[in-house]
Design an enzyme around this catalytic site. Structure first.
Site, PDB file in Angstrom:
ATOM      1  N   LEU A 560       0.869  -1.191  -0.181  1.00 42.88           N
ATOM      2  CA  LEU A 560       0.028   0.025   0.062  1.00 42.88           C
ATOM      3  C   LEU A 560       0.789   1.108  -0.151  1.00 42.88           C
ATOM      4  CD1 LEU A 560      -2.993   0.871   0.077  1.00 42.88           C
ATOM      5  CD2 LEU A 560      -2.930   0.634   2.611  1.00 42.88           C
ATOM      6  N   ASP A 602       2.206  -4.068   5.452  1.00 43.73           N
ATOM      7  CA  ASP A 602       1.167  -3.811   4.554  1.00 43.73           C
ATOM      8  C   ASP A 602       1.670  -4.550   3.237  1.00 43.73           C
ATOM      9  OD1 ASP A 602       3.587  -2.274   3.982  1.00 43.73           O
ATOM     10  OD2 ASP A 602       2.469  -0.447   2.911  1.00 43.73           O
TER      11      ASP A 602
END
Length: 679
Positions: A560, A602
């Site tokens: 991300l 992430d």
């Protein structure tokens, strides 16, 4: 392919059913019931297969609370979580609903996000709760086994001083359990549940602990005791109580309280003529009253240093006629029951067989040269008769008291014999000729399973090992798991020629489901619901090892963009929400046969099998995931991809190249896709 969890919607509104189905059917298998009666019928057919019930309150014939009452009465409420659907917001109504045992509420009109999250959270929370209950029960059971063992060791030490085998302790315990179970049928007001019965039976093991204070010469005197010696013996009841009462730390434990009652008062009599305190009637705890009869019955039916054994029926007649003191009329009624008399007789027969526990001792005695031929024949006949009786009692006991299905297969001709209790339970004949073609057996087990059993038998010829494997049958449209064990039986004249098999069929479904649940729990990332890092690697490596050589495979690694900003500006709880949201997007962009896992903070991994143009497929996945925002936070990802078109089918090589391509995507300004094409 993994089966979807089942959700039962009990609602008389077709509109509500369709709305909820549309929201949930992608992730769950939906079952619909138009009213409470239909809902109960669905649950009754498969109480273990339903993951959640969505229950409306306002329904004809049976409202939601009435449905919950029946669920609770039948023990299903602890197995299946229930969310109530309602437009009510009244506090009293909500309190009442929670009092009936619902897990949560969903309020109409439906909010898609709230419905999905509450359903998912409820199913996950209930699964974790059941796992915790299983672990606690396992620990309690293990502790109980240890306590049981220590008490039995102590009670056997007492019996050893008394020059007895310790069998008296075991007999009293079994007899106590039989009497208590029947007593609860006759007088339900006693409210003795199974746990209490087990506790009293276990405590009975210490009924004679006070005899450790009585001189051995009195305990083992073969002739009648004089008055002074009898007074010495009588002291063991109070002494036993004093010994147990001085045990530190456990005085107020329920098991210790019952043990002290039994030790002190198991020689009291209902008319007050007993000792040591001359209690009468209801002054004597029911635990001590029951153990008193168990103690007397076993003393009468077993041989002692001072007496021969009485037959079981004679012992019962003596107790009923008042020859052994006055007992509670309710307990005498229990003793008159034919089923109880049969069970007590079996306990005595089994106990007598323990005197010679190994059959070889019989054979040794039967061939002892000291015995005359006539005595040897008599002893052999008696020994074989006892062996036969013991086999019959043992077989009947274990067949009826366990959930094992015991059977025997004869090979020539093919003939199947099943224990009568199990044949009755599963509604099949106890004897089946030509079982591989029997319609009822084919229906119960399935042709594939019968064929496999016969195949395993054929393959095992010439081998001495047992046949042992698991298989599943269909139950309510779902697989139900069993374990079968076959032990070969050989011809007497040819020890290499198998004439048949002894068999056990064990229901292992609950163990298998528990194992799979724990395995799933250990493999899932709790935050996102995707596979965790370790299990992702295991599954990808397994897929590559089993890969179809005609197909190509790709690994994509993504993370991300600017995720740190989400944590820094909105907090870590919000960051977790973003990750969970991204995980759902990933799941929604791939097929069920593809693999998706969280491999870092992430960072996520996707593995897919693809038949055509990889660039087109990955571009679709990338733009499905990397678009829009979550509560104002923009969802942008960087992704690197490596495929078996250019990299050998090895996890480490594919991972490293995909990771490198992810780095290239970041260097190119983020928010883009980079696929390795062999440059």
């Amino acid at each position: 392919m993994d089966q979807k969890p089942k959700i039962l919607i009990v609602d008389d509104s077709a509109f509500n059913q369709e709305m909820l189905s549309e929201i949930l059917e992608e992730q769950y298998e939906i079952i619909k019931a138009d009213n409470g009666f239909e809902g109960l019928q669905v649950v009754e057919k498969d109480p273990h297969g339903i993951s959640l019930i969505l229950l409306d309150y306002y329904m004809p014939h049976m409202n939601g609370f009435e449905f919950l009452k029946i669920m609770k009465q039948r023990g299903w409420l602890s197995q299946i979580p229930i969310i109530m659907i309602t437009a009510e917001s009244d506090g009293e109504f909500i309190d009442q609903a929670y009092g009936y045992g619902i897990f949560d509420f969903i309020v109409r009109p439906f909010n898609v996000s709230i419905v999905r999250h509450r359903v998912e959270n409820t199913i996950l929370a209930h699964a974790k709760q059941k796992r915790l209950q299983y672990l606690v029960q396992k620990q309690v059971k293990e502790q109980g086994k240890q306590s049981d063992m220590l008490i039995n060791i102590l009670s056997h030490i007492v019996e050893f001083r008394n020059e007895e085998s310790g069998q008296h302790v075991l007999n009293v315990r079994q007899i106590t359990k039989v009497l208590l179970k029947k007593l609860t049928e006759i007088d339900p007001q006693l409210k003795l549940d199974n746990e209490t019965i087990e506790q009293i039976a276990l405590a009975s093991s210490l009924h004679d602990v006070g005899k450790i204070t009585v001189p051995s010469k009195i305990l083992n005197k073969p002739s009648r005791l004089d008055p002074e010696e009898f007074e010495q013996i009588k002291k063991h009841a109070k002494n036993g109580y004093d010994i147990l009462n001085k045990v530190p730390n456990y005085r107020n434990e329920p098991l210790m309280i019952v043990s002290k009652q039994i030790a002190r008062w198991h020689h009291e009599r209902f008319d007050g003529s007993g000792y040591p305190d001359g209690l009468k009637g209801s002054e004597i705890p029911i635990s001590a009253q029951v153990v008193a009869i168990a103690d007397v019955y076993d003393a009468l039916t077993m041989e002692r240093v001072y007496k021969k054994a009485f037959p079981p029926q004679k012992a019962i007649d003596m107790i009923l006629n008042g020859e052994c003191g006055c007992f509670n009329p309710l307990l005498l009624q229990v003793l008159k029951d034919p089923t109880v008399q049969k069970e007590l007789k079996e306990i005595v027969q089994m106990a007598k067989m323990e005197v010679i526990s190994d059959r070889r001792e019989f054979l040794d005695l039967c061939t002892d040269p000291i015995l005359t031929p006539s005595l040897r024949d008599d002893f052999a006949a008696e020994a074989l008769d006892l062996i036969s009786k013991r086999d019959q009692i043992s077989y009947t006991f274990y067949s009826e008291k366990t959930q094992e299905i015991r059977f025997e297969i004869s090979l020539d001709p093919m003939f199947l014999t099943i224990s009568s209790s199990m044949a009755k339970k599963y509604e099949i004949p106890s004897s089946i000729l030509d079982p591989q073609h029997d319609p009822l057996l084919l229906e119960k087990l399935g042709k594939e399973n019968i064929d496999r059993i016969l195949h395993e038998i054929e393959c095992s010829k010439g081998k001495e090992d047992d046949i042992d494997f698991n298989f599943s049958t269909e139950h309510g449209g779902e697989p139900h798991w069993w374990r079968i064990i076959l032990h070969p039986l050989y011809h007497e004249k040819d020890p290499k020629d198998v004439r048949g098999y002894l068999g056990l069929l064990l229901d292992i479904h609950s163990q298998k489901m528990t194992h799979e649940m724990l395995e799933r729990s250990a493999s899932i990332d709790e935050l996102t619901g995707l596979l965790n890092k370790n299990y992702t690697q295991i599954q990808v490596k397994k897929r590559l090892e089993e890969a179809d050589e005609m197909m190509e495979y790709a690994i994509a690694i993504l993370d991300l963009d600017f995720f740190k900003n989400a944590n820094d500006e909105y907090g870590h709880a919000f960051g977790d929400e973003v990750l969970a949201y991204l995980a759902k997007r990933i799941q929604g962009s791939i097929r069920k046969l593809d693999i998706a896992g969280r491999i870092g903070g992430d960072e996520f991994l996707i593995m897919l099998q693809y038949p055509g143009n990889l660039e087109t497929i990955m571009d679709r996945i990338f733009h499905t995931i990397s678009s829009g925002s979550y509560k104002g936070f923009p969802i942008s990802i960087s992704m690197g991809v490596a495929s078996t078109e250019y990299i050998k089918r090895n996890f480490d090589d594919l991972f490293n190249v995909a990771d490198f391509m992810l780095y290239e995507a970041k260097r190119s300004g983020r928010g883009c896709l980079k696929i390795y094409k062999g440059e």
